[in-house]
Scaffold this motif. Structure first.
Motif, short mmCIF file in Angstrom:
data_model
loop_
_atom_site.label_atom_id
_atom_site.label_comp_id
_atom_site.label_asym_id
_atom_site.label_seq_id
_atom_site.Cartn_x
_atom_site.Cartn_y
_atom_site.Cartn_z
N LEU A 68 -22.65 -14.14 -73.26
CA LEU A 68 -23.68 -13.88 -74.27
C LEU A 68 -24.91 -13.25 -73.60
CD1 LEU A 68 -23.34 -17.23 -76.24
CD2 LEU A 68 -22.44 -14.97 -76.89
N ALA A 69 -24.72 -12.09 -73.03
CA ALA A 69 -25.76 -11.44 -72.25
C ALA A 69 -26.74 -10.62 -73.09
CB ALA A 69 -25.13 -10.54 -71.19
N HIS A 70 -26.38 -10.27 -74.30
CA HIS A 70 -27.22 -9.38 -75.12
C HIS A 70 -28.25 -10.20 -75.90
CE1 HIS A 70 -28.19 -6.72 -78.53
NE2 HIS A 70 -28.01 -5.77 -77.63
N VAL A 71 -29.52 -9.89 -75.68
CA VAL A 71 -30.62 -10.57 -76.36
C VAL A 71 -31.39 -9.55 -77.18
CG1 VAL A 71 -32.75 -11.90 -76.10
CG2 VAL A 71 -30.81 -12.34 -74.58
N ALA A 72 -31.63 -9.88 -78.44
CA ALA A 72 -32.45 -9.03 -79.29
C ALA A 72 -33.47 -9.91 -80.01
CB ALA A 72 -31.59 -8.29 -80.32
N PHE A 73 -34.64 -9.35 -80.22
CA PHE A 73 -35.67 -10.01 -81.02
C PHE A 73 -35.79 -9.23 -82.31
CE2 PHE A 73 -36.44 -11.16 -76.69
CZ PHE A 73 -36.70 -12.52 -76.78
N VAL A 74 -35.81 -9.96 -83.41
CA VAL A 74 -35.77 -9.31 -84.72
C VAL A 74 -36.97 -9.77 -85.55
CG1 VAL A 74 -34.41 -8.96 -86.81
CG2 VAL A 74 -33.25 -9.36 -84.62
N GLU A 75 -37.77 -8.79 -85.95
CA GLU A 75 -38.83 -9.06 -86.92
C GLU A 75 -38.20 -9.04 -88.30
OE1 GLU A 75 -42.44 -6.64 -84.65
OE2 GLU A 75 -41.72 -5.95 -86.60
N VAL A 76 -38.50 -10.04 -89.10
CA VAL A 76 -37.96 -10.12 -90.45
C VAL A 76 -39.11 -10.17 -91.44
CG1 VAL A 76 -36.59 -11.51 -92.07
CG2 VAL A 76 -35.93 -11.38 -89.65
N ARG A 116 -28.78 -13.93 -79.79
CA ARG A 116 -28.00 -13.74 -78.57
C ARG A 116 -26.55 -13.48 -78.95
NH1 ARG A 116 -28.81 -14.63 -73.21
NH2 ARG A 116 -30.70 -15.84 -73.50
N THR A 117 -26.01 -12.37 -78.42
CA THR A 117 -24.61 -11.99 -78.68
C THR A 117 -23.99 -11.47 -77.38
OG1 THR A 117 -25.31 -9.78 -79.37
CG2 THR A 117 -25.00 -11.41 -81.12
N GLY A 118 -22.73 -11.11 -77.45
CA GLY A 118 -22.03 -10.60 -76.27
C GLY A 118 -22.44 -9.20 -75.89
N ASP A 119 -22.64 -8.34 -76.88
CA ASP A 119 -23.01 -6.96 -76.61
C ASP A 119 -23.60 -6.34 -77.87
OD1 ASP A 119 -20.82 -6.29 -78.29
OD2 ASP A 119 -19.48 -6.01 -76.58
#
Length: 155
Positions: A68-76, A116-119
């Motif tokens: 789970l190396a992919h990290v993104a921050f999401v404004e909602v 957090r996801t795999g890619d």
């Protein structure tokens, strides 16, 4: 309620600091590190647990090793910010395992999510199938983390 909590002295804060670094530390070693004997340390730890300063103990998992190396921050931004809508969003977001953190924000958007996801492909699926379909979501903006410099518990 905060006024009802017992005051923390330097030993309590030292105990909390040591336990935050290593929740599995033996009471004897903890006592040695903070400068007390084992019995008072055990009593203090129990008091700190009962007072809610220590919320629990858990294993910190390494997300990279788990794929789970992919990290993104999401404004909602929500289409409705009345209390019922906020509560509906809050309930729904708790059911999305890829969302590690969700914070209500005072500012130009309503919530900030840590996802957090795999890619990137996994993230795109989670965004399309899970996040975009949460109640009252009007729009999102994604920021992909290129490197984690500091993350509590992981160095």
């Amino acid at each position: 309620m905060a006024n009802d909590l017992p005051a923390l002295d330097r030993f309590d804060t030292a105990i909390l600091r040591e336990l935050a670094a290593d929740g599995r530390i033996a009471h004897a070693e903890l006592a040695r590190r903070v400068g007390l004997t084992k019995s008072p340390v055990q009593a203090r730890v129990k008091r700190l647990e009962q007072a809610g300063y220590i919320a629990g103990y858990r294993a910190l998992l390494n997300p990279i090793r788990m794929g789970l190396a992919h990290v993104a921050f999401v404004e909602v931004r929500l289409s409705d910010t009345r209390e019922a809508a906020l509560q509906g969003f809050n309930r729904a977001v708790r059911g999305v395992p890829e969302i590690e953190e969700c914070h209500m924000i005072a500012g130009g958007f309503d919530y900030l999510l840590k996802v957090r996801t795999g890619d990137i492909s996994d993230y795109r699926r989670v965004m399309a199938e899970r996040i975009s379909t949460l109640p009252h979501v009007a729009s999102t903006s994604t920021y992909v983390a290129m490197e984690t410099v500091k993350e509590v518990g992981l160095g």
